[in-house]
Enzyme design. Structure first.
Site, PDB file in Angstrom:
ATOM      1  N   TYR A  33      16.780  15.782  11.039  1.00 28.80           N
ATOM      2  CA  TYR A  33      15.330  16.021  10.374  1.00 28.80           C
ATOM      3  C   TYR A  33      14.245  16.755  11.325  1.00 28.80           C
ATOM      4  O   TYR A  33      13.738  17.551  11.092  1.00 28.80           O
ATOM      5  CB  TYR A  33      15.009  14.845   9.644  1.00 28.80           C
ATOM      6  N   LEU A  80      -4.508  -3.407 -18.840  1.00 28.06           N
ATOM      7  CA  LEU A  80      -3.397  -4.095 -19.729  1.00 28.06           C
ATOM      8  C   LEU A  80      -3.790  -5.555 -20.262  1.00 28.06           C
ATOM      9  O   LEU A  80      -4.349  -6.310 -19.540  1.00 28.06           O
ATOM     10  CB  LEU A  80      -1.976  -4.163 -19.164  1.00 28.06           C
ATOM     11  N   LYS A 110       5.935  -4.210 -13.960  1.00 29.04           N
ATOM     12  CA  LYS A 110       4.541  -4.072 -13.552  1.00 29.04           C
ATOM     13  C   LYS A 110       4.699  -4.279 -12.056  1.00 29.04           C
ATOM     14  O   LYS A 110       4.791  -5.265 -11.614  1.00 29.04           O
ATOM     15  CB  LYS A 110       3.918  -5.249 -14.137  1.00 29.04           C
ATOM     16  N   GLU A 165       1.747   3.481  -9.658  1.00 26.48           N
ATOM     17  CA  GLU A 165       1.368   2.337  -8.537  1.00 26.48           C
ATOM     18  C   GLU A 165       1.428   2.749  -7.262  1.00 26.48           C
ATOM     19  O   GLU A 165       2.677   3.000  -7.133  1.00 26.48           O
ATOM     20  CB  GLU A 165       1.844   0.991  -8.998  1.00 26.48           C
ATOM     21  N   LYS A 304       3.516 -11.189 -17.948  1.00 30.29           N
ATOM     22  CA  LYS A 304       3.629 -11.691 -16.794  1.00 30.29           C
ATOM     23  C   LYS A 304       4.655 -12.873 -16.030  1.00 30.29           C
ATOM     24  O   LYS A 304       5.171 -13.497 -16.933  1.00 30.29           O
ATOM     25  CB  LYS A 304       2.224 -12.274 -16.374  1.00 30.29           C
ATOM     26  N   CYS A 414     -25.900 -29.225 -18.759  1.00 29.96           N
ATOM     27  CA  CYS A 414     -27.276 -29.477 -18.298  1.00 29.96           C
ATOM     28  C   CYS A 414     -28.162 -28.913 -19.340  1.00 29.96           C
ATOM     29  O   CYS A 414     -28.238 -27.754 -19.354  1.00 29.96           O
ATOM     30  CB  CYS A 414     -27.242 -28.915 -16.794  1.00 29.96           C
ATOM     31  N   CYS A 419     -33.482 -26.310 -14.115  1.00 29.44           N
ATOM     32  CA  CYS A 419     -32.280 -26.808 -13.298  1.00 29.44           C
ATOM     33  C   CYS A 419     -31.997 -25.530 -12.228  1.00 29.44           C
ATOM     34  O   CYS A 419     -31.743 -24.556 -12.572  1.00 29.44           O
ATOM     35  CB  CYS A 419     -31.047 -27.297 -14.074  1.00 29.44           C
TER      36      CYS A 419
HETATM   37  S1  IVH Z   1       0.367   0.983 -17.902  1.00 28.01           S
HETATM   38  C1  IVH Z   1      -2.104   2.685 -20.983  1.00 28.01           C
HETATM   39  N1  IVH Z   1       2.674   0.415 -16.562  1.00 28.01           N
HETATM   40  O1  IVH Z   1      -1.324  -2.590 -14.000  1.00 28.01           O
HETATM   41  C2  IVH Z   1      -1.358   1.907 -20.176  1.00 28.01           C
HETATM   42  N2  IVH Z   1       0.529  -0.305 -15.629  1.00 28.01           N
HETATM   43  O2  IVH Z   1      -3.149  -4.342 -15.678  1.00 28.01           O
HETATM   44  C3  IVH Z   1      -2.201   1.341 -18.809  1.00 28.01           C
HETATM   45  N3  IVH Z   1       0.588  -1.259 -13.563  1.00 28.01           N
HETATM   46  O3  IVH Z   1      -4.173  -0.440 -13.696  1.00 28.01           O
HETATM   47  C4  IVH Z   1      -1.329   0.944 -17.482  1.00 28.01           C
HETATM   48  N4  IVH Z   1       2.570  -1.342 -13.310  1.00 28.01           N
HETATM   49  O4  IVH Z   1      -2.361  -0.140 -12.087  1.00 28.01           O
HETATM   50  C5  IVH Z   1       1.248   0.176 -16.693  1.00 28.01           C
HETATM   51  N5  IVH Z   1       4.662  -0.172 -15.514  1.00 28.01           N
HETATM   52  C6  IVH Z   1       3.232  -0.140 -15.507  1.00 28.01           C
HETATM   53  C7  IVH Z   1       2.417  -0.798 -14.551  1.00 28.01           C
HETATM   54  C8  IVH Z   1       1.014  -0.754 -14.604  1.00 28.01           C
HETATM   55  C9  IVH Z   1       1.575  -1.739 -12.703  1.00 28.01           C
HETATM   56  C10 IVH Z   1      -0.868  -1.592 -13.104  1.00 28.01           C
HETATM   57  C11 IVH Z   1      -1.932  -0.413 -13.365  1.00 28.01           C
HETATM   58  C12 IVH Z   1      -2.931  -1.100 -14.203  1.00 28.01           C
HETATM   59  C13 IVH Z   1      -2.857  -2.685 -14.422  1.00 28.01           C
HETATM   60  C14 IVH Z   1      -2.980  -2.868 -15.824  1.00 28.01           C
END
Ligand code: IVH
Length: 649
Positions: A33, A80, A110, A165, A304, A414, A419
Site C-alpha cells: 500500500y 430516539l 445502537k 455514528e 437499551k 420547601c 429559600c
Molecule cells: S436513528 C430518525 N439508528 O442515537 C432516526 N440512531 O438517540 C434517528 N444512534 O442521535 C436516529 N445508532 O446518533 C439511529 N442505528 C441507529 C443509531 C442511532 C446510534 C444515535 C444517533 C442518534 C441517537 C438517538
C-alpha cells in the site's frame, strides 16, 4: 507514470483501503500500500491538475482551522425514544400498530458514538456536519475526510445525506488512553467521549491519528425510491459504507426480542460499543405517514441494553433542594469505577424509594449506571448487614432555610419562596446554556451574589454594577467586567431561550421553540385551546404554561422590557415552493381552519382539489382522516401530515 496509470493506481489503493477499513479483510500488505501511495503522491506533485477527488492523498488535511463554522442539515437529525424491557416493547408496538397496520421491523445496533451527517452532491462528499441541535451543527469536513471508512466519492448522482455514528473501537480506545497516560494527558472517560473529542479537533492530523470509524444508520435528504428500509440500507452499504455486525428484520414482538437477546449476548465480542438496539418500521411509506412528535420519530425506538452494575457502600444520604422547592435525597457512595466513570453519588429519586427499598446508611448496595443518566440504586444487599446500618429519618424542615416542608408523601417541598436553594437554583437555571446562556454565572458566583444580598431574583441581575462586584472577594476588575458584559449580552436573546429560562414545569427547550415559532411575542396571551391544537402538546403542559403566565404576568412583563428577546424571524413566503404546481388534497381535522391552509398553499402556487384522484400529488391529512385517506393510499398518493407540510414550507 502516465495519467492512466495514475488513475489505475488510485483505484487500486481505494480498493485495498475499502477491503481493509470497510470489509475488515486485508488484501494487500501495508508495504504494498505504502509503495503505491508514494507513487501516487509523486505523480500528483508533478501534475497537480490531474489530482482525483477520491485520491487517498486528499484525506490528509494540512490546514489547522481556527474554529468551526455552523452548517444547516437539509433535513433535521432526530433523536430516539428509549425503551428498557419487554413491557415497554409491548406498549410501543401496541401504540404504533394503532397508527399503521401490517408493518414489519428492521433492527440494528445502537452505536455509542457521535452522530454525523455526510452530504454528498453528485457523488462527492461536500460537507460533513455534526448533529448539533438537530437542525444545524458544526462543519467538520476536513476532519471527517480523514476517516477511512467514509468514502470521498460514491456512485450516485443528486443530493444524498447519509447519517451515521462515528465511533472508536474498544481496543483503539484503550490504546489512546495508554498513550495519554504516558504523556500525562487527561484520560477519556469512554469511547463515545473519545470519538466526539477526536472529531472536533482543529488540527485534522490529530483526528486522522485516532482511527475513527463511521457506521451509517440512515439517510436525510435523498431522492432514493425504496419500499423498505432494509433495502435502502443495503444500497447504502453497497456504496462503500461499513455494515453493522448484526441487522435483521422481524415481524413479531417475539422475533424482535430474540434479535435483541442475540445482540445483547454478542455485544462484548463486537469491536465497537453498543448501548442498545434500534427498532425501526421497515416500510418507508408507513414511516412517512407515522411521522414525528416534537422530539422523536414515531416509527423508531431505542431498546437499551441493561447498564453495568457494581457493588458499593452508602456513606451518607444528603438532601438537594431544587428550584421548584422539591427535595431530592441523594446517596453518597464509596467511589466506584463503572465503565470508566467514577461514581460517587446515586439518586434516590424520592423518600418513598428509600422506604420501599429500605435503604440505610452503611448498606452495601448494587448501583447501576446506564448511558449518561445519574446512577441509581437497584438493590440493597441486606444479607451483608452487620448491625452498623442506620435507618434514615425523613427531614421535617428544609435543610437549607429550615423553612416548613409540604409533605406530599413521596415528595417533600420547601414552601419558602425565598429559600436560598430555590432562588439560587432558579437563577443558575436561568443563566444556563439552554436558557439565557450567561457565561460565567455558575453555582458558586450565584451563591455569593445571593449571600451578599446583591441578587434576590433574576431581575436583580440586570441592575448589578461594577462597584457591587468589586466589593466581593476574588472579584478583580476584569472578572467583574466580564460578568457584567455577559449579563448585558443576554439582552436581545432568542425568544425561546427566554421562555425556557422561566423554568415552567413541563415546558422545556423543544416546547419553548415551538411556542416561539407559533406565537412569537404574543406568547403571554395564548389560550389553552391554541396550545392544545399544537402537535405534541398535552393537557399537563398546557395547564402548566397558561397558569404560569397568569400568576407571573407582571414579572414576565418586567423581564421582557429589560431583556427584549428577539422575535423569531418571519420566514418570507418563498416564491418557488415545494408545493408549486402540485395538486394537493386536504382531509381530516387540522390545527387551523382548512380554508386558511388552502389559501396558504394556493399562494404558493399549489392547486387544492376537493377529491383524490390519480392526478393528486399529495394528500395532507389531519386527525381522523377517513375515506379520502384510504383512497389516496390505494392509489399510491403520497400522504403527509400537516406537520410535515409545515416542514416542507
Ligand atoms: S436513528 C430518525 N439508528 O442515537 C432516526 N440512531 O438517540 C434517528 N444512534 O442521535 C436516529 N445508532 O446518533 C439511529 N442505528 C441507529 C443509531 C442511532 C446510534 C444515535 C444517533 C442518534 C441517537 C438517538
Amino acid at each position: 507514470m502516465t495519467q492512466q496509470e495514475y488513475q489505475k493506481t488510485v483505484e487500486k489503493l481505494n480498493k485495498y483501503a475499502y477491503h481493509y477499513y470497510v470489509l475488515d479483510d486485508a488484501i494487500a500488505t501495508d508495504e504494498e500500500y505504502d509503495t503505491l501511495y508514494h507513487k501516487v503522491l509523486e505523480y500528483e506533485k508533478q501534475n497537480p491538475q490531474d489530482i482525483l477527488k477520491n485520491s487517498p492523498t486528499q484525506r490528509v488535511g494540512d490546514v489547522v482551522s481556527e474554529g468551526f463554522i455552523k452548517a444547516k442539515h437539509h433535513q433535521r437529525m432526530w433523536s430516539l425514544e428509549d425503551i428498557f424491557n419487554e413491557d415497554d416493547l409491548e406498549k410501543w408496538l401496541t401504540k404504533i400498530k394503532k397508527l399503521q397496520e401490517n408493518i414489519t421491523f428492521y433492527c440494528e445496533p445502537k452505536f455509542d458514538g457521535a452522530s454525523l451527517n455526510l452530504v454528498y452532491e453528485n457523488g462527492e462528499l461536500v460537507r460533513a456536519i455534526t448533529r448539533g441541535d438537530g437542525s444545524e451543527g458544526e462543519l467538520i469536513t476536513q476532519n471527517v475526510k480523514t476517516i477511512k471508512s467514509v468514502p470521498l466519492t460514491i456512485k450516485h448522482t443528486g443530493l444524498l445525506e447519509i447519517r451515521g455514528e462515528v465511533v472508536i473501537y474498544k481496543d483503539e480506545f484503550e490504546k489512546i488512553n495508554q498513550e495519554r497516560l504516558k504523556n500525562n494527558e487527561p484520560l477519556f472517560a469512554n469511547p463515545r467521549n473519545a470519538a466526539a473529542g477526536s472529531l472536533r479537533q482543529l488540527d485534522p492530523k490529530i483526528t486522522a491519528s485516532r482511527n475513527l470509524v463511521f457506521l451509517p444508520y440512515g439517510v436525510g435528504e435523498n431522492s432514493l425510491e425504496f419500499e423498505y428500509l432494509s433495502d435502502l440500507m443495503e444500497f447504502i452499504y453497497n456504496l462503500g459504507f461499513k455494515r453493522p455486525p448484526l441487522r435483521a428484520t422481524a415481524k413479531t414482538k417475539e422475533e424482535i426480542q430474540k434479535i435483541y437477546e442475540q445482540m445483547k449476548a454478542e455485544r462484548e465480542s463486537y469491536a465497537m460499543m453498543l448501548d442498545g438496539m434500534v427498532i425501526k418500521v421497515n416500510e418507508l411509506q408507513a414511516q412517512k405517514i407515522m411521522g414525528y412528535t416534537v422530539k422523536v420519530p414515531r416509527f423508531a425506538v431505542a431498546y437499551k441494553f441493561p447498564a453495568v452494575e457494581k457493588v458499593t457502600k452508602i456513606k451518607d444520604i444528603i438532601l438537594q433542594v431544587g428550584r421548584t422547592g422539591a427535595i431530592t435525597p441523594v446517596a453518597v457512595v464509596e467511589p466506584t469505577d463503572i465503565e470508566g466513570v467514577v461514581v460517587e453519588r446515586a439518586t434516590l429519586h424520592n423518600f418513598d424509594e428509600i422506604e420501599r427499598k429500605d435503604i440505610r446508611i452503611n448498606d452495601s448496595v448494587i448501583i447501576l449506571r446506564s448511558g449518561d443518566v445519574i446512577p441509581k440504586i437497584v438493590k440493597v444487599l441486606t444479607d451483608r448487614r452487620s448491625g452498623v446500618e442506620q435507618k434514615y429519618v425523613k427531614p421535617t424542615s428544609c435543610p437549607v432555610c429550615s423553612g416548613e416542608l409540604l409533605d406530599e408523601g413521596a415528595l417533600l417541598k420547601c414552601q419558602n419562596l425565598s429559600c436560598e436553594a430555590r432562588v439560587v437554583n432558579s437563577i443558575i437555571y436561568f443563566a444556563s446554556k439552554p436558557c439565557l446562556n450567561i457565561d460565567g454565572l455558575g453555582t458558586k458566583i450565584v451563591e455569593v451574589l445571593f449571600r451578599e444580598n446583591l441578587v434576590r431574583n433574576v431581575l436583580d441581575l440586570y441592575s448589578l454594577t461594577l462597584e457591587d462586584l468589586l466589593k466581593l472577594e476574588g472579584f478583580k476588575e476584569k472578572k467583574s467586567q466580564n460578568l457584567l458584559d455577559a449579563i448585558q449580552n443576554s439582552k436581545g436573546s432568542d425568544l425561546w431561550r427566554f421562555i425556557n429560562a422561566l423554568g415552567i414545569e413541563h415546558i422545556g427547550e423543544v416546547a419553548s421553540k415551538v411556542i416561539e415559532q407559533e406565537f412569537g411575542l404574543d406568547f403571554l396571551e395564548v389560550t389553552k385551546e391554541q396550545l392544545l391544537a399544537i402537535d405534541g402538546f398535552g393537557p399537563e403542559m398546557v395547564e402548566s404554561f397558561v397558569e404560569f403566565m397568569r400568576v407571573n404576568e407582571q414579572t414576565i412583563k418586567e423581564l421582557l422590557a429589560i431583556i427584549q428577546p428577539q422575535k423569531p424571524q418571519k420566514q418570507e413566503t418563498q416564491k418557488e415552493s415545494f408545493f408549486s404546481g402540485k395538486t394537493v388534497v386536504l382531509t381530516g381535522t387540522m390545527s387551523r381552519p382548512r380554508s386558511e391552509i388552502k389559501a396558504l398553499l394556493e399562494s404558493l402556487g399549489a392547486k387544492v382539489a376537493g377529491s383524490v384522484s390519480k392526478k393528486t400529488d399529495f394528500l395532507i391529512f389531519g386527525e381522523d382522516a377517513g375515506s379520502k385517506y384510504t383512497k389516496a393510499q390505494s392509489l399510491g398518493v403520497v400522504c403527509i401530515t400537516e406537520k410535515e407540510m409545515e416542514e416542507k414550507l
